[in-house]
Motif scaffolding. Structure first.
Motif, PDB file in Angstrom:
ATOM      1  N   THR A 100       0.703  -4.674   1.336  1.00 33.94           N
ATOM      2  CA  THR A 100       1.766  -4.061   2.125  1.00 33.94           C
ATOM      3  C   THR A 100       1.248  -2.804   2.811  1.00 33.94           C
ATOM      4  O   THR A 100       0.183  -2.285   2.490  1.00 33.94           O
ATOM      5  CB  THR A 100       2.951  -3.689   1.228  1.00 33.94           C
ATOM      6  N   SER A 101       2.039  -2.309   3.756  1.00 33.23           N
ATOM      7  CA  SER A 101       1.678  -1.061   4.422  1.00 33.23           C
ATOM      8  C   SER A 101       1.569   0.078   3.417  1.00 33.23           C
ATOM      9  O   SER A 101       0.733   0.975   3.559  1.00 33.23           O
ATOM     10  CB  SER A 101       2.723  -0.722   5.492  1.00 33.23           C
ATOM     11  N   GLU A 102       2.401   0.024   2.388  1.00 29.38           N
ATOM     12  CA  GLU A 102       2.339   1.051   1.343  1.00 29.38           C
ATOM     13  C   GLU A 102       1.023   0.956   0.577  1.00 29.38           C
ATOM     14  O   GLU A 102       0.420   1.976   0.225  1.00 29.38           O
ATOM     15  CB  GLU A 102       3.523   0.890   0.383  1.00 29.38           C
ATOM     16  N   ASP A 103       0.567  -0.286   0.308  1.00 28.74           N
ATOM     17  CA  ASP A 103      -0.707  -0.480  -0.377  1.00 28.74           C
ATOM     18  C   ASP A 103      -1.858   0.129   0.410  1.00 28.74           C
ATOM     19  O   ASP A 103      -2.824   0.647  -0.151  1.00 28.74           O
ATOM     20  CB  ASP A 103      -0.998  -1.972  -0.575  1.00 28.74           C
ATOM     21  N   LEU A 104      -1.761   0.027   1.744  1.00 33.24           N
ATOM     22  CA  LEU A 104      -2.845   0.455   2.617  1.00 33.24           C
ATOM     23  C   LEU A 104      -2.772   1.935   2.981  1.00 33.24           C
ATOM     24  O   LEU A 104      -3.714   2.473   3.563  1.00 33.24           O
ATOM     25  CB  LEU A 104      -2.817  -0.370   3.909  1.00 33.24           C
ATOM     26  N   ALA A 105      -1.680   2.593   2.646  1.00 34.20           N
ATOM     27  CA  ALA A 105      -1.465   3.968   3.093  1.00 34.20           C
ATOM     28  C   ALA A 105      -2.477   4.941   2.504  1.00 34.20           C
ATOM     29  O   ALA A 105      -2.909   5.884   3.175  1.00 34.20           O
ATOM     30  CB  ALA A 105      -0.044   4.412   2.748  1.00 34.20           C
ATOM     31  N   ASN A 106      -2.863   4.717   1.254  1.00 33.25           N
ATOM     32  CA  ASN A 106      -3.804   5.614   0.588  1.00 33.25           C
ATOM     33  C   ASN A 106      -5.197   4.991   0.635  1.00 33.25           C
ATOM     34  O   ASN A 106      -5.566   4.166  -0.206  1.00 33.25           O
ATOM     35  CB  ASN A 106      -3.374   5.850  -0.863  1.00 33.25           C
ATOM     36  N   GLY A 107      -5.981   5.370   1.634  1.00 30.47           N
ATOM     37  CA  GLY A 107      -7.292   4.771   1.822  1.00 30.47           C
ATOM     38  C   GLY A 107      -8.243   5.036   0.672  1.00 30.47           C
ATOM     39  O   GLY A 107      -8.998   4.155   0.259  1.00 30.47           O
ATOM     40  N   GLU A 108      -8.227   6.256   0.155  1.00 33.54           N
ATOM     41  CA  GLU A 108      -9.126   6.600  -0.944  1.00 33.54           C
ATOM     42  C   GLU A 108      -8.832   5.742  -2.168  1.00 33.54           C
ATOM     43  O   GLU A 108      -9.752   5.223  -2.825  1.00 33.54           O
ATOM     44  CB  GLU A 108      -8.987   8.076  -1.291  1.00 33.54           C
ATOM     45  N   LYS A 109      -7.557   5.567  -2.470  1.00 28.80           N
ATOM     46  CA  LYS A 109      -7.165   4.753  -3.626  1.00 28.80           C
ATOM     47  C   LYS A 109      -7.590   3.302  -3.432  1.00 28.80           C
ATOM     48  O   LYS A 109      -8.094   2.665  -4.361  1.00 28.80           O
ATOM     49  CB  LYS A 109      -5.648   4.840  -3.824  1.00 28.80           C
ATOM     50  N   ALA A 110      -7.393   2.781  -2.213  1.00 30.04           N
ATOM     51  CA  ALA A 110      -7.750   1.391  -1.938  1.00 30.04           C
ATOM     52  C   ALA A 110      -9.246   1.157  -2.075  1.00 30.04           C
ATOM     53  O   ALA A 110      -9.688   0.151  -2.645  1.00 30.04           O
ATOM     54  CB  ALA A 110      -7.278   1.003  -0.535  1.00 30.04           C
ATOM     55  N   ILE A 111     -10.057   2.084  -1.575  1.00 26.37           N
ATOM     56  CA  ILE A 111     -11.512   1.920  -1.625  1.00 26.37           C
ATOM     57  C   ILE A 111     -12.030   2.095  -3.047  1.00 26.37           C
ATOM     58  O   ILE A 111     -12.929   1.365  -3.494  1.00 26.37           O
ATOM     59  CB  ILE A 111     -12.185   2.893  -0.645  1.00 26.37           C
ATOM     60  N   LYS A 112     -11.456   3.039  -3.788  1.00 26.40           N
ATOM     61  CA  LYS A 112     -11.872   3.207  -5.177  1.00 26.40           C
ATOM     62  C   LYS A 112     -11.513   1.972  -6.005  1.00 26.40           C
ATOM     63  O   LYS A 112     -12.266   1.579  -6.906  1.00 26.40           O
ATOM     64  CB  LYS A 112     -11.209   4.457  -5.776  1.00 26.40           C
ATOM     65  N   ALA A 113     -10.389   1.324  -5.688  1.00 23.04           N
ATOM     66  CA  ALA A 113     -10.007   0.104  -6.407  1.00 23.04           C
ATOM     67  C   ALA A 113     -11.019  -1.009  -6.158  1.00 23.04           C
ATOM     68  O   ALA A 113     -11.336  -1.795  -7.062  1.00 23.04           O
ATOM     69  CB  ALA A 113      -8.612  -0.341  -5.977  1.00 23.04           C
ATOM     70  N   ILE A 114     -11.544  -1.080  -4.932  1.00 19.54           N
ATOM     71  CA  ILE A 114     -12.559  -2.084  -4.611  1.00 19.54           C
ATOM     72  C   ILE A 114     -13.817  -1.828  -5.430  1.00 19.54           C
ATOM     73  O   ILE A 114     -14.432  -2.760  -5.966  1.00 19.54           O
ATOM     74  CB  ILE A 114     -12.868  -2.073  -3.101  1.00 19.54           C
ATOM     75  N   ALA A 115     -14.211  -0.555  -5.538  1.00 15.03           N
ATOM     76  CA  ALA A 115     -15.385  -0.207  -6.339  1.00 15.03           C
ATOM     77  C   ALA A 115     -15.180  -0.629  -7.795  1.00 15.03           C
ATOM     78  O   ALA A 115     -16.080  -1.189  -8.435  1.00 15.03           O
ATOM     79  CB  ALA A 115     -15.656   1.291  -6.248  1.00 15.03           C
ATOM     80  N   GLU A 116     -13.998  -0.373  -8.328  1.00 16.45           N
ATOM     81  CA  GLU A 116     -13.710  -0.727  -9.712  1.00 16.45           C
ATOM     82  C   GLU A 116     -13.762  -2.233  -9.919  1.00 16.45           C
ATOM     83  O   GLU A 116     -14.273  -2.731 -10.940  1.00 16.45           O
ATOM     84  CB  GLU A 116     -12.344  -0.162 -10.105  1.00 16.45           C
ATOM     85  N   GLU A 117     -13.247  -3.000  -8.951  1.00 19.02           N
ATOM     86  CA  GLU A 117     -13.287  -4.455  -9.046  1.00 19.02           C
ATOM     87  C   GLU A 117     -14.734  -4.952  -9.013  1.00 19.02           C
ATOM     88  O   GLU A 117     -15.117  -5.860  -9.765  1.00 19.02           O
ATOM     89  CB  GLU A 117     -12.473  -5.078  -7.910  1.00 19.02           C
ATOM     90  N   ARG A 118     -15.530  -4.359  -8.138  1.00 20.08           N
ATOM     91  CA  ARG A 118     -16.925  -4.783  -8.031  1.00 20.08           C
ATOM     92  C   ARG A 118     -17.682  -4.466  -9.318  1.00 20.08           C
ATOM     93  O   ARG A 118     -18.476  -5.262  -9.805  1.00 20.08           O
ATOM     94  CB  ARG A 118     -17.580  -4.103  -6.832  1.00 20.08           C
TER      95      ARG A 118
END
Length: 285
Positions: A100-118
């Motif tokens: 959602t747009s809300e999910d994408l609003a916090n770029g730092e949080k989204a990118i850190k989540a990708i790092a954690e998944e990787r």
């Protein structure tokens, strides 16, 4: 050995694992240019397990202000690009369509989540190595994403990502996308009159030969090609708008050997405009 294909990350967040090293990040505001503002986000994380290590280091110009449609589509592209990595394979990109747009609003949080998944994926792989094998892997994911153009008509982002997950050398992957400023829609090969694609292909072939391969010595493009010159294709990644023209870029191994790098060319708007649709001509900066 993990293949590049396995680097695609599913949308559902994996269990967050404890990072053995400190996580560093930096976020600063960037001035608004044209129709879209960005903020600079840097995320550096690392993880160690079973005598192996994985490092994630990304610097991103993340969309922060603009009309809702443009903001949503550019943010989604940035997140997909960091997560999916391989621009020629969009099979996993659909996993991010539900964000959602809300999910994408916090770029730092989204990118850190990708790092954690990787890291979660890498840790599972590292833990599977038998101690007797004495395997010591050092995985690396490094990249930059930049907004290179923002006008009243279009916004362009480019990315350069280096990955190493074993083998003789890593791989550098490039991606780019241009968005219509009015509605956030992403441009592609549809900006060209489809009947003119053969002419476009020949134009790109000649341009990349002259601009990229002809360096003044006896080395020619055909010496580096790993394809039949008669079957020369357009790049898998669609061309993108720059200040000076449309830029076309081929991935490593897409048309040429690894040593040839990333064959690239830019065709000035004045030369390529006759092949564009009427609507695409209006987008020229």
């Amino acid at each position: 050995m993990k293949s590049i294909q396995k680097l695609a990350i599913p949308a559902a967040a994996a269990a967050i694992i404890a990072l053995t090293n400190a996580c560093g990040n930096n976020k600063t505001a960037a001035a608004k240019v044209g129709t879209l503002a960005t903020e600079n986000i840097a995320v550096t994380d690392s993880m160690e397990a079973n005598n192996c290590a994985s490092k994630f280091d990304f610097s991103v110009q993340y969309p922060s202000e603009g009309n809702a449609a443009l903001l949503d589509s550019t943010r989604r592209w940035v997140v997909q690009t960091v997560a999916v990595i391989l621009p020629m394979d969009s099979a996993e990109a659909h996993a991010y369509s539900s964000l959602t747009s809300e999910d994408l609003a916090n770029g730092e949080k989204a990118i850190k989540a990708i790092a954690e998944e990787r890291f979660a994926s890498d840790k599972a792989e590292f833990d599977s190595f038998a101690p007797k094998d004495s395997i010591s892997m050092r995985y690396s994911y490094q990249g930059t994403i930049d907004r290179i153009l923002a006008t009243d008509s279009v916004v362009t982002f480019t990315s350069s990502i280096y990955i190493y997950t074993g083998g003789a050398h890593g791989s550098t992957l490039v991606n780019a996308a241009t968005f219509r400023a009015s509605d956030g829609s992403q441009t592609g090969y549809g900006i060209f009159n489809q009947d003119d694609l053969p002419e476009l292909t020949q134009m790109v072939k000649e341009a990349v030969s002259k601009q990229y391969f002809e360096t003044g010595d006896d080395f020619k493009m055909d010496d580096a090609l790993i394809i039949d010159p008669q079957d020369f294709p357009l790049p898998a990644v669609a061309p993108y708008f720059t200040e000076n023209g449309l830029t076309f870029v081929y991935q490593q191994y897409e048309i040429a050997c690894y040593a040839a790098g990333l064959p690239t060319c830019t065709i000035p708007y004045a030369e390529i405009a006759p092949l564009l649709t009427p609507a695409a001509k209006k987008l020229i900066p």
